[in-house]
Design an enzyme around this catalytic site. Structure first.
Site, PDB file in Angstrom:
ATOM      1  N   GLY A  32     -11.088   3.254   7.854  1.00 57.11           N
ATOM      2  CA  GLY A  32     -10.298   3.702   8.998  1.00 57.11           C
ATOM      3  C   GLY A  32     -11.144   3.746  10.242  1.00 57.11           C
ATOM      4  O   GLY A  32     -12.224   4.335  10.230  1.00 57.11           O
ATOM      5  N   CYS A  49      -4.661   1.746  -7.633  1.00 55.22           N
ATOM      6  CA  CYS A  49      -4.357   0.649  -6.695  1.00 55.22           C
ATOM      7  C   CYS A  49      -5.313  -0.519  -6.973  1.00 55.22           C
ATOM      8  O   CYS A  49      -6.502  -0.441  -6.670  1.00 55.22           O
ATOM      9  CB  CYS A  49      -4.512   1.133  -5.255  1.00 55.22           C
ATOM     10  SG  CYS A  49      -4.414  -0.211  -4.057  1.00 55.22           S
ATOM     11  N   CYS A  71      -7.186   5.655   4.919  1.00 56.18           N
ATOM     12  CA  CYS A  71      -8.167   6.646   5.333  1.00 56.18           C
ATOM     13  C   CYS A  71      -9.308   6.762   4.343  1.00 56.18           C
ATOM     14  O   CYS A  71      -9.238   6.262   3.232  1.00 56.18           O
ATOM     15  CB  CYS A  71      -7.518   8.024   5.406  1.00 56.18           C
ATOM     16  SG  CYS A  71      -6.154   8.109   6.539  1.00 56.18           S
ATOM     17  N   ASN A 104      -6.085  11.032   2.170  1.00 58.50           N
ATOM     18  CA  ASN A 104      -6.103   9.579   2.006  1.00 58.50           C
ATOM     19  C   ASN A 104      -4.921   9.204   1.135  1.00 58.50           C
ATOM     20  O   ASN A 104      -4.816   9.672  -0.002  1.00 58.50           O
ATOM     21  CB  ASN A 104      -7.415   9.134   1.337  1.00 58.50           C
ATOM     22  CG  ASN A 104      -7.414   7.647   1.033  1.00 58.50           C
ATOM     23  OD1 ASN A 104      -6.768   6.858   1.706  1.00 58.50           O
ATOM     24  ND2 ASN A 104      -8.137   7.260   0.001  1.00 58.50           N
ATOM     25  N   GLY A 105      -4.042   8.366   1.655  1.00 56.74           N
ATOM     26  CA  GLY A 105      -2.867   7.960   0.882  1.00 56.74           C
ATOM     27  C   GLY A 105      -1.627   8.038   1.737  1.00 56.74           C
ATOM     28  O   GLY A 105      -1.710   8.055   2.970  1.00 56.74           O
ATOM     29  N   CYS A 149       2.742  -4.464  -4.866  1.00 54.54           N
ATOM     30  CA  CYS A 149       2.823  -5.406  -3.748  1.00 54.54           C
ATOM     31  C   CYS A 149       2.887  -6.851  -4.243  1.00 54.54           C
ATOM     32  O   CYS A 149       3.204  -7.756  -3.479  1.00 54.54           O
ATOM     33  CB  CYS A 149       1.677  -5.200  -2.763  1.00 54.54           C
ATOM     34  SG  CYS A 149       0.063  -5.063  -3.528  1.00 54.54           S
ATOM     35  N   CYS A 156      -1.415  -0.055 -10.409  1.00 57.51           N
ATOM     36  CA  CYS A 156      -0.256  -0.363  -9.570  1.00 57.51           C
ATOM     37  C   CYS A 156      -0.431  -1.802  -9.091  1.00 57.51           C
ATOM     38  O   CYS A 156      -1.501  -2.175  -8.595  1.00 57.51           O
ATOM     39  CB  CYS A 156      -0.201   0.566  -8.359  1.00 57.51           C
ATOM     40  SG  CYS A 156       1.063   0.079  -7.154  1.00 57.51           S
ATOM     41  N   TYR A 213      -9.810  -5.894  -2.269  1.00 57.83           N
ATOM     42  CA  TYR A 213      -9.972  -6.017  -0.816  1.00 57.83           C
ATOM     43  C   TYR A 213     -10.579  -4.800  -0.125  1.00 57.83           C
ATOM     44  O   TYR A 213     -11.458  -4.954   0.707  1.00 57.83           O
ATOM     45  CB  TYR A 213      -8.578  -6.292  -0.236  1.00 57.83           C
ATOM     46  CG  TYR A 213      -8.503  -6.493   1.255  1.00 57.83           C
ATOM     47  CD1 TYR A 213      -8.611  -7.761   1.807  1.00 57.83           C
ATOM     48  CD2 TYR A 213      -8.290  -5.418   2.106  1.00 57.83           C
ATOM     49  CE1 TYR A 213      -8.518  -7.947   3.177  1.00 57.83           C
ATOM     50  CE2 TYR A 213      -8.192  -5.594   3.482  1.00 57.83           C
ATOM     51  CZ  TYR A 213      -8.300  -6.858   4.008  1.00 57.83           C
ATOM     52  OH  TYR A 213      -8.206  -7.044   5.363  1.00 57.83           O
ATOM     53  N   CYS A 260       3.557  -2.149   0.736  1.00 60.10           N
ATOM     54  CA  CYS A 260       2.996  -1.009   0.005  1.00 60.10           C
ATOM     55  C   CYS A 260       3.514   0.283   0.640  1.00 60.10           C
ATOM     56  O   CYS A 260       3.516   0.407   1.855  1.00 60.10           O
ATOM     57  CB  CYS A 260       1.475  -1.047   0.110  1.00 60.10           C
ATOM     58  SG  CYS A 260       0.686   0.421  -0.566  1.00 60.10           S
TER      59      CYS A 260
HETATM   60  S1  SF4 Z   1       1.471  -1.553  -3.683  1.00 56.87           S
HETATM   61 FE1  SF4 Z   1      -0.411  -2.822  -3.728  1.00 56.87          FE
HETATM   62  S2  SF4 Z   1      -1.701  -1.988  -2.099  1.00 56.87           S
HETATM   63 FE2  SF4 Z   1      -0.102  -0.455  -2.527  1.00 56.87          FE
HETATM   64  S3  SF4 Z   1      -0.980   0.948  -4.033  1.00 56.87           S
HETATM   65 FE3  SF4 Z   1       0.101  -0.631  -5.187  1.00 56.87          FE
HETATM   66  S4  SF4 Z   1      -1.468  -2.224  -5.592  1.00 56.87           S
HETATM   67 FE4  SF4 Z   1      -2.258  -0.898  -3.972  1.00 56.87          FE
END
Ligand code: SF4
Length: 459
Positions: free
Chosen positions: A32, A240, A6, A106-107, A440, A437, A246, A386
């Site tokens: 979105g 993230c 979002c 958002n999240g 993924c 993070c 992306y 994710c």
């Molecule tokens: S898992 Fe990947 S897409 Fe999800 S928050 Fe972490 S880095 Fe971003």
């Protein structure tokens, strides 16, 4: 194609709040496309409008004219929790004992199943199947008398990735989770304050960037100005990294850094790690454009646009079935035969998810006469889903979770394939690698969850 959850926008202190929110959502449309909504307040009374589809389809001139007030929040949605139906469009807007409140999120929360069960057992009635609604219930049910304490109480109950814009009759509230998964910035437009998921919004409405809302910060904006509390700060950050690779728009700065420049650096690093002899470097537009520029710059191989995108194909055309998805690829992207014929080409991509879309594109390029096709990906292989607001397929559907590099190359139909390394990606970020993070890619989830995490889990 991966989907963002979002985008959110909020504004306080502008006579044209609804119209600016509309423009803000317009700039966030990439985050979105399923639904859009705006809630406004004139200081006493709140009203709103939500609908399915793109911002321009949901809001007509007449609808916007009716949304009068000087404070507003808005939301564009792609579902990561709950179906794509009008009940799940945001902002949510409810009346409770202390007045009215609206929320835009958002999240993705990771403990809502348990939370929702508890709330329902004690009498809460949910209107939607969205995780964000639980936050409204928690605020409404809190025994605290003052809104600030009610909000803090509700946040102590939730876990996950969230940026919230909350609106009451006379206050705008911005909240970013303590790990700061998703971006959220604060801007100023004359005497008005605004907040947005990305800075490209501020450029569009000609607002000045003030700062990012900090991880763990709850920022209250009212007639007395700004007031922040940080009851949850000090936690390890988990920005993230995929927003850089992306999701975010290239003309935005997120987490304090330029998305465009970061993508170009990713491409340059990719060229160092995965070189190949070729005649031209090209992206599949628009994904991979900036990483491809970086790859070409570093490798010295000419950059070409070997595929042209038809910008007038609505995103809604792309239906989730495989047949229509393949068809959609062909309608959207057309190869330029004169550029490709007899050439050794390097395609720079920003991700490979299932591999099916890439496979279909490569077939099209071979038919257009490309002699060799090498693919380079500007991030490591995606092996894990994710849970924090990006709609990944299940682990089994991620091609890199069950296939070797050679198997992926063979399936897609390439001469060679190469991914950027995790170390290489993290080392070129402007921030310390521990700030991100990367779950993924490596499966180390910053917030573990025992809950089932399907997007339909609350249905
Ligand atoms: S898992 Fe990947 S897409 Fe999800 S928050 Fe972490 S880095 Fe971003």
């Amino acid at each position: 194609m991966l989907k963002e959850s979002c985008g959110i926008f909020g504004i306080f202190g502008h006579a044209d709040a609804a119209r600016l929110t509309y423009l803000g959502l317009y700039a966030l449309q990439h985050r979105g496309q399923e639904s859009a909504g705006i809630v406004v307040s004139d200081g006493n009374k709140m009203s709103g409008h939500r609908g399915m589809g793109l911002v321009a389809d949901v809001f007509s001139h007449e609808v916007l004219k009716k949304l009068s007030g000087h404070l507003a929040i808005g939301h564009v949605r792609y579902s990561t929790t709950g179906s794509s139906i009008i009940e799940n469009a945001q902002p949510f807007f409810v009346k409770y004992s202390q007045g009215s409140i609206a929320i835009a999120h958002n999240g993705n929360l990771v403990n809502t199943l348990r939370l929702r069960n508890e709330l329902e057992k004690s009498g809460s009635i949910f209107q939607s199947t969205m995780d964000s609604e639980a936050v409204i219930h928690l605020i409404a049910r809190s025994n605290e008398t003052d809104l600030e304490k009610r909000v803090i109480y509700s946040l102590t109950q939730i876990e996950g990735a969230y940026c919230f814009a909350l609106l009451t009759e006379d206050r705008l509230i911005a909240i970013r989770d303590p790990r700061g998964f998703r971006p959220l910035c604060l801007g100023k437009l004359d005497d008005a304050y605004c907040l947005a998921s990305e800075t490209c919004v501020l450029d569009l409405i000609q607002a000045e960037y003030v700062r990012d809302v900090e991880p763990g910060e709850i920022l209250f904006i009212d007639k007395n100005g700004l007031h922040s509390v940080r009851p949850f700060s000090g936690m390890k950050h988990s920005f993230c990294i995929f927003e850089f690779i992306y999701f975010a728009r290239p003309d935005s700065d997120i987490f304090g850094k330029s998305v465009y420049l970061t993508r170009r650096r990713l491409g340059m690093q990719l060229a160092k790690e995965c070189p190949v002899e070729a005649d031209l470097v090209m992206p599949i537009p628009d994904s991979g454009n900036y990483a491809a520029l970086g790859y070409a710059e570093q490798s010295g191989i000419p950059f070409e646009m070997g595929i042209v995108r038809n910008h007038y194909v609505g995103r809604t055309f792309i239906e989730p079935s495989q047949y229509v998805r393949d068809l959609g690829v062909k309608v959207k992207l057309n190869p330029v035969k004169e550029i490709l014929k007899g050439k050794r080409i390097v395609i720079v991509e920003d991700s490979i998810v299932r591999g099916t879309t890439s496979r279909s594109r490569i077939r099209t390029l071979r038919n257009a006469g490309a002699k060799e096709i090498h693919m380079r990906v500007s991030c490591p292989p995606h092996r894990f889903p994710c849970f924090y607001g990006i709609d990944f397929p299940t682990k089994d559907e991620l091609i890199a979770s069950s296939h070797t590099l050679e198997e992926i190359r063979d399936y897609i139909g390439l001469n060679s394939i190469g991914y950027l390394s995790l170390e290489g990606m993290l080392n070129l970020m402007y921030l310390d690698k521990k700030e991100f993070c990367v779950a993924c890619f490596d499966g180390n989830y910053p917030i573990p969850t025992n809950e089932e995490v399907s997007k339909y889990r609350l249905e």
